[in-house]
Design a protein around this motif. Structure first.
Motif, mmCIF file in Angstrom:
data_model
loop_
_atom_site.group_PDB
_atom_site.id
_atom_site.type_symbol
_atom_site.label_atom_id
_atom_site.label_comp_id
_atom_site.label_asym_id
_atom_site.label_seq_id
_atom_site.Cartn_x
_atom_site.Cartn_y
_atom_site.Cartn_z
ATOM 1 N N MET A 126 0.812 -1.222 0.000
ATOM 2 C CA MET A 126 0.000 0.000 0.000
ATOM 3 C C MET A 126 0.846 1.273 0.000
ATOM 4 S SD MET A 126 -3.225 0.649 -0.155
ATOM 5 C CE MET A 126 -4.347 2.017 0.041
ATOM 6 N N PRO A 127 1.894 1.365 0.849
ATOM 7 C CA PRO A 127 2.746 2.562 0.808
ATOM 8 C C PRO A 127 3.399 2.770 -0.554
ATOM 9 C CG PRO A 127 3.134 1.334 2.827
ATOM 10 C CD PRO A 127 2.295 0.461 1.952
ATOM 11 N N ARG A 128 3.762 1.654 -1.240
ATOM 12 C CA ARG A 128 4.381 1.777 -2.559
ATOM 13 C C ARG A 128 3.402 2.347 -3.573
ATOM 14 N NH1 ARG A 128 7.929 -3.824 -3.400
ATOM 15 N NH2 ARG A 128 9.412 -3.451 -1.670
ATOM 16 N N ILE A 129 2.138 1.907 -3.482
ATOM 17 C CA ILE A 129 1.119 2.430 -4.401
ATOM 18 C C ILE A 129 0.916 3.930 -4.167
ATOM 19 C CG2 ILE A 129 -1.318 2.316 -5.052
ATOM 20 C CD1 ILE A 129 -1.278 -0.643 -4.350
ATOM 21 N N LYS A 130 0.855 4.307 -2.885
ATOM 22 C CA LYS A 130 0.694 5.717 -2.549
ATOM 23 C C LYS A 130 1.868 6.544 -3.049
ATOM 24 C CE LYS A 130 0.030 8.836 1.367
ATOM 25 N NZ LYS A 130 -0.074 8.955 2.846
ATOM 26 N N GLU A 131 3.063 6.019 -2.888
ATOM 27 C CA GLU A 131 4.265 6.727 -3.349
ATOM 28 C C GLU A 131 4.264 6.866 -4.865
ATOM 29 O OE1 GLU A 131 9.153 6.285 -3.145
ATOM 30 O OE2 GLU A 131 7.855 4.923 -2.003
ATOM 31 N N ALA A 132 3.843 5.802 -5.559
ATOM 32 C CA ALA A 132 3.784 5.843 -7.021
ATOM 33 C C ALA A 132 2.767 6.868 -7.508
ATOM 34 C CB ALA A 132 3.440 4.459 -7.565
ATOM 35 N N LEU A 133 1.605 6.919 -6.861
ATOM 36 C CA LEU A 133 0.578 7.888 -7.239
ATOM 37 C C LEU A 133 1.045 9.320 -6.993
ATOM 38 C CD1 LEU A 133 -2.649 6.121 -5.883
ATOM 39 C CD2 LEU A 133 -1.960 6.398 -8.270
ATOM 40 N N GLU A 134 1.761 9.512 -5.898
ATOM 41 C CA GLU A 134 2.280 10.852 -5.606
ATOM 42 C C GLU A 134 3.300 11.287 -6.651
ATOM 43 O OE1 GLU A 134 3.789 10.699 -1.658
ATOM 44 O OE2 GLU A 134 1.816 10.976 -0.710
ATOM 45 N N ARG A 135 4.138 10.347 -7.102
ATOM 46 C CA ARG A 135 5.116 10.684 -8.140
ATOM 47 C C ARG A 135 4.449 11.032 -9.458
ATOM 48 N NH1 ARG A 135 10.019 6.196 -7.454
ATOM 49 N NH2 ARG A 135 10.770 6.958 -5.421
ATOM 50 N N ILE A 136 3.299 10.394 -9.734
ATOM 51 C CA ILE A 136 2.609 10.626 -11.006
ATOM 52 C C ILE A 136 1.762 11.890 -10.967
ATOM 53 C CG2 ILE A 136 0.880 9.695 -12.612
ATOM 54 C CD1 ILE A 136 1.789 6.896 -11.777
ATOM 55 N N PHE A 137 1.052 12.095 -9.854
ATOM 56 C CA PHE A 137 0.056 13.170 -9.813
ATOM 57 C C PHE A 137 0.435 14.350 -8.918
ATOM 58 C CE2 PHE A 137 -2.522 9.312 -10.752
ATOM 59 C CZ PHE A 137 -2.996 9.709 -12.000
ATOM 60 N N CYS A 138 1.533 14.270 -8.179
ATOM 61 C CA CYS A 138 1.972 15.385 -7.329
ATOM 62 C C CYS A 138 3.373 15.802 -7.745
ATOM 63 C CB CYS A 138 1.926 14.988 -5.850
ATOM 64 S SG CYS A 138 0.295 14.492 -5.264
ATOM 65 N N LEU A 139 3.444 16.583 -8.799
ATOM 66 C CA LEU A 139 4.733 16.965 -9.371
ATOM 67 C C LEU A 139 5.245 18.263 -8.755
ATOM 68 C CD1 LEU A 139 4.000 16.272 -13.155
ATOM 69 C CD2 LEU A 139 4.837 14.690 -11.405
ATOM 70 N N PRO A 140 6.539 18.530 -8.896
ATOM 71 C CA PRO A 140 7.089 19.818 -8.452
ATOM 72 C C PRO A 140 6.461 20.966 -9.245
ATOM 73 C CG PRO A 140 8.837 18.220 -8.817
ATOM 74 C CD PRO A 140 7.596 17.613 -9.357
ATOM 75 N N PRO A 141 6.461 22.170 -8.698
ATOM 76 C CA PRO A 141 5.817 23.313 -9.368
ATOM 77 C C PRO A 141 6.287 23.547 -10.802
ATOM 78 C CG PRO A 141 6.358 23.888 -7.115
ATOM 79 C CD PRO A 141 6.951 22.538 -7.355
ATOM 80 N N LEU A 142 7.610 23.495 -11.039
ATOM 81 C CA LEU A 142 8.121 23.759 -12.376
ATOM 82 C C LEU A 142 7.642 22.712 -13.371
ATOM 83 C CD1 LEU A 142 9.848 25.448 -14.240
ATOM 84 C CD2 LEU A 142 11.848 24.074 -13.574
ATOM 85 N N ALA A 143 7.683 21.442 -12.984
ATOM 86 C CA ALA A 143 7.214 20.373 -13.865
ATOM 87 C C ALA A 143 5.721 20.513 -14.145
ATOM 88 C CB ALA A 143 7.509 19.010 -13.238
ATOM 89 N N THR A 144 4.969 20.914 -13.135
ATOM 90 C CA THR A 144 3.528 21.113 -13.310
ATOM 91 C C THR A 144 3.252 22.180 -14.347
ATOM 92 O OG1 THR A 144 3.109 20.474 -11.006
ATOM 93 C CG2 THR A 144 1.389 21.722 -12.133
ATOM 94 N N ILE A 145 3.948 23.300 -14.245
ATOM 95 C CA ILE A 145 3.738 24.404 -15.184
ATOM 96 C C ILE A 145 4.145 24.001 -16.598
ATOM 97 C CG2 ILE A 145 4.472 26.744 -15.785
ATOM 98 C CD1 ILE A 145 4.754 27.273 -12.764
ATOM 99 N N VAL A 146 5.266 23.285 -16.714
ATOM 100 C CA VAL A 146 5.759 22.858 -18.034
ATOM 101 C C VAL A 146 4.757 21.941 -18.736
ATOM 102 C CG1 VAL A 146 7.522 21.459 -19.182
ATOM 103 C CG2 VAL A 146 8.195 23.143 -17.473
ATOM 104 N N ILE A 147 4.051 21.116 -17.977
ATOM 105 C CA ILE A 147 3.066 20.194 -18.563
ATOM 106 C C ILE A 147 1.732 20.891 -18.799
ATOM 107 C CG2 ILE A 147 1.693 18.107 -18.138
ATOM 108 C CD1 ILE A 147 4.104 16.965 -16.651
ATOM 109 N N VAL A 148 1.314 21.714 -17.846
ATOM 110 C CA VAL A 148 -0.025 22.307 -17.890
ATOM 111 C C VAL A 148 -0.193 23.282 -19.053
ATOM 112 C CG1 VAL A 148 -1.532 23.940 -16.692
ATOM 113 C CG2 VAL A 148 -0.604 21.974 -15.473
ATOM 114 N N VAL A 149 0.771 24.166 -19.254
ATOM 115 C CA VAL A 149 0.626 25.216 -20.268
ATOM 116 C C VAL A 149 0.429 24.643 -21.665
ATOM 117 C CG1 VAL A 149 1.757 27.171 -21.375
ATOM 118 C CG2 VAL A 149 1.853 26.931 -18.889
ATOM 119 N N PRO A 150 1.302 23.760 -22.162
ATOM 120 C CA PRO A 150 1.064 23.215 -23.502
ATOM 121 C C PRO A 150 -0.153 22.303 -23.575
ATOM 122 C CG PRO A 150 2.968 22.149 -22.485
ATOM 123 C CD PRO A 150 2.592 23.288 -21.604
ATOM 124 N N SER A 151 -0.503 21.632 -22.479
ATOM 125 C CA SER A 151 -1.659 20.738 -22.483
ATOM 126 C C SER A 151 -2.947 21.514 -22.686
ATOM 127 C CB SER A 151 -1.731 19.945 -21.173
ATOM 128 O OG SER A 151 -0.599 19.130 -21.019
#
Length: 304
Positions: free
Chosen positions: A1-26
Motif C-alpha cells: 500500500m505505501p508503494r502504491i501511494k508513493e507511485a501515485l504521488e510521483r505521477i500526480f503530485c509533481l514539483p511546481p516547475l514540472a507542473t507548469i511545463v506540462i499544464v501550459v502546452p496541455s
C-alpha cells in the motif's frame, strides 16, 4: 500500500516547475483542438493530456501557491512596500485585507453583472439576464457586509456580524429558488449560447481562477472565526459555482452540444442541480448556524 501511494504521488503530485511545463502546452493543445474542430487520435490525446494537466494543477496548487508566496515575500517590491505605512497594513492586517477584498469583489461582481446584462440584451437570452440579476444580488450582499465593516471593526461586534451572516444566508436561499427555476427552464428548452471569438477561453481561465481562489480562501479564512469574513468567502464560492455552470452551458453549445441535444440537456441539468444543491446547503447552514450562535450569545448575556 505505501508503494502504491508513493507511485501515485510521483505521477500526480509533481514539483511546481514540472507542473507548469506540462499544464501550459496541455491546455493550449485542447484549446487548439476545440477551436479547429480536430477529431481522431490527436483530439483524444489532447483531451487525455488536458485531464492529466487538470489533476496535477489541482494537486500542485498548494506547492505552487507556497512557492509564489515565498518568492513574493522575498521580492524587492514587497520589501519596499512593507516599509511604508499602507504597505505594512496591507501585508500585516488581515481585517484590512478583508475589507479590500470586499471592495474588489463588489467591483468585479458589478462588472460581471453588466457584462452578462449586455450579452443578455444582444442575444435576447433569459439565461444571461438572470445571471446578471444574480450577480447584482451578490454585489448587494457584499455591500451589506462592507457597510458593517466600515462601521465596526471585524471581530468587535459578533452579534452584528452574525446577523449579517444570517441575512446573507436568507438572501442566498431566496436567490437559489430563482436560479433553480431558470435552470429548469433552460433544461426544458434545451437552450444555449455562444461567446464570440476567443472570449470563451478567457471566461474559462477566469472561472478556473476564481473557483480555486474561492475554495482556498474558504479554508484559509475559516480559522479567524469572523462571520463577516465567512459570509464574504461563501459569496465568492457561490459566484464561482454559478460561473462554472454558466461556462459549461456555453461550452456545450459552442463545441458540439447541438449535435446531441439529449447529452446537453442531461449535463446542464446535472450541473445545475449540483450548483443549486450546493448553494442551498450553504444558505441553510448559514441560517441555522448563525441563529444557533445568536441564541447562545443572548442566553449568555441574560445570565450575566
Amino acid at each position: 500500500m505505501p508503494r502504491i501511494k508513493e507511485a501515485l504521488e510521483r505521477i500526480f503530485c509533481l514539483p511546481p516547475l514540472a507542473t507548469i511545463v506540462i499544464v501550459v502546452p496541455s491546455f493550449g493543445a485542447v484549446i487548439l483542438v476545440l477551436e479547429r474542430g480536430i477529431e481522431g487520435p490527436a483530439a483524444c490525446a489532447a483531451y487525455l493530456l488536458s485531464a492529466y494537466a487538470l489533476i496535477i494543477t489541482v494537486t500542485g496548487i498548494p506547492k505552487i501557491s507556497r512557492g509564489i508566496s515565498e518568492a513574493v515575500r522575498k521580492s524587492f517590491l514587497v520589501n519596499r512596500l512593507r516599509d511604508s505605512s499602507l504597505g505594512s497594513k496591507i501585508l500585516g492586517d488581515v481585517a484590512f485585507r478583508m475589507k479590500l477584498s470586499l471592495y474588489q469583489g463588489l467591483a468585479v461582481n458589478m462588472f460581471y453583472a453588466g457584462f452578462k446584462l449586455v450579452f443578455g440584451i444582444i442575444y435576447q437570452s433569459i439565461w444571461f439576464g438572470t445571471l446578471s440579476v444574480y450577480y447584482i444580488l451578490l454585489a448587494l450582499m457584499r455591500f451589506l457586509l462592507l457597510r458593517h465593516v466600515n462601521r465596526e471593526d471585524i471581530g468587535k461586534n459578533m452579534v452584528g456580524e452574525l446577523r449579517r451572516y444570517r441575512l446573507c444566508g436568507i438572501i442566498l436561499l431566496v436567490m437559489n429558488q430563482a436560479l433553480a427555476g431558470v435552470v429548469i427552464l433552460v433544461v426544458h428548452r434545451n437552450s444555449g449560447f455562444e461567446y464570440p471569438g476567443l472570449l470563451i477561453y478567457v471566461m474559462a481561465m477566469y472561472t478556473f481562477y476564481i473557483t480555486i481562489t474561492a475554495i482556498v480562501n474558504v479554508i484559509r479564512f475559516r480559522r479567524y472565526g469572523s462571520p463577516v469574513m465567512s459570509a464574504a468567502k461563501v459569496i465568492n464560492l457561490t459566484a464561482a459555482a454559478v460561473s462554472v455552470m454558466s461556462l459549461e452551458t456555453a461550452m456545450l453549445a459552442q463545441f458540439g452540444g447541438g449535435d446531441d441535444p439529449a447529452f446537453r440537456r442531461m449535463m446542464t441539468g446535472v450541473t445545475g442541480a449540483a450548483v443549486c444543491f450546493l448553494v442551498l446547503a450553504m444558505a441553510v447552514f448559514m441560517i441555522v448556524q448563525s441563529t444557533r450562535q445568536l441564541k447562545g450569545v443572548v442566553d449568555y448575556g441574560n445570565q450575566q
